[in-house]
Scaffold this motif. Sequence first.
Motif, short mmCIF file in Angstrom:
data_model
loop_
_atom_site.label_atom_id
_atom_site.label_comp_id
_atom_site.label_asym_id
_atom_site.label_seq_id
_atom_site.Cartn_x
_atom_site.Cartn_y
_atom_site.Cartn_z
N ALA A 78 0.84 -1.19 0.00
CA ALA A 78 0.00 0.00 0.00
C ALA A 78 0.87 1.25 0.00
CB ALA A 78 -0.92 0.00 1.21
N ILE A 79 0.72 2.06 -1.03
CA ILE A 79 1.41 3.34 -1.12
C ILE A 79 0.37 4.40 -0.80
CG2 ILE A 79 2.76 4.89 -2.58
CD1 ILE A 79 3.40 2.40 -4.32
N ARG A 80 0.61 5.17 0.26
CA ARG A 80 -0.38 6.15 0.72
C ARG A 80 0.20 7.56 0.67
NH1 ARG A 80 -4.48 3.26 3.04
NH2 ARG A 80 -3.94 1.16 3.74
N ASP A 81 -0.71 8.53 0.45
CA ASP A 81 -0.30 9.93 0.47
C ASP A 81 -0.38 10.47 1.90
OD1 ASP A 81 -3.00 10.34 0.96
OD2 ASP A 81 -3.41 11.24 -0.99
N ARG A 82 -0.15 11.75 2.06
CA ARG A 82 -0.13 12.36 3.40
C ARG A 82 -1.47 12.23 4.13
NH1 ARG A 82 3.36 16.00 0.68
NH2 ARG A 82 5.37 16.10 1.73
N GLU A 83 -2.56 12.17 3.38
CA GLU A 83 -3.88 12.05 3.98
C GLU A 83 -4.25 10.59 4.26
OE1 GLU A 83 -3.52 14.16 1.11
OE2 GLU A 83 -3.14 15.74 2.60
N GLY A 84 -3.39 9.66 3.92
CA GLY A 84 -3.65 8.26 4.17
C GLY A 84 -4.41 7.54 3.07
N ARG A 85 -4.62 8.20 1.95
CA ARG A 85 -5.32 7.58 0.83
C ARG A 85 -4.35 6.72 0.02
NH1 ARG A 85 -7.46 13.32 -0.31
NH2 ARG A 85 -5.37 13.37 -1.12
N VAL A 86 -4.83 5.54 -0.39
CA VAL A 86 -4.04 4.68 -1.27
C VAL A 86 -3.97 5.34 -2.63
CG1 VAL A 86 -3.94 2.43 -2.39
CG2 VAL A 86 -4.68 2.60 -0.01
N ILE A 87 -2.77 5.40 -3.18
CA ILE A 87 -2.60 6.06 -4.47
C ILE A 87 -2.13 5.06 -5.52
CG2 ILE A 87 -2.13 8.34 -3.50
CD1 ILE A 87 0.81 7.80 -3.97
#
Length: 151
Positions: A78-87
């Motif tokens: 799982a690669i997530r952004d700063r907001e925790g969304r999977v990208i």
Amino acid sequence: MEMREIKGWHVFAGFAAAFAIIISVNLVLAVSAIRTFPGLEVKNSYVASQTFDERRAAQDALGWDVAARHQGGVLTLAIRDREGRVIEVDALEATVGRATHVYADVTPDFRMTESGYVAPVELGDGNWNIRMTARAPDGTPFARRVVLIKE
């Protein structure tokens, strides 16, 4: 009981045997270390170091966090952004292997899901390294080594 005299050749034989054991063990360990060494990370560490700070700053600016887990024969990355969304990235390549050798290395065929990238991979217990490279939509290269401890 009669005491036998220790002669010079007895002492020499004892020292020779002790050093033979030490040298033999060292040779076995050295051969094993060389045979299982996975190889170099980069061809020329000096050249790679010249752009390290710029590459690290570009990766840090992305704000990505990578987490891995293995359950039921499925590896999830799982690669997530700063907001925790999977990208979803433009390109993803990964090699999963042991830290000490390369003969168990596999290159999973990941597919994107809502929980991240998943691939069927059979892993034994212990320490596994995931060496991944990805490319952000803006073209920024992203590389990480993710440690996965499977119990």
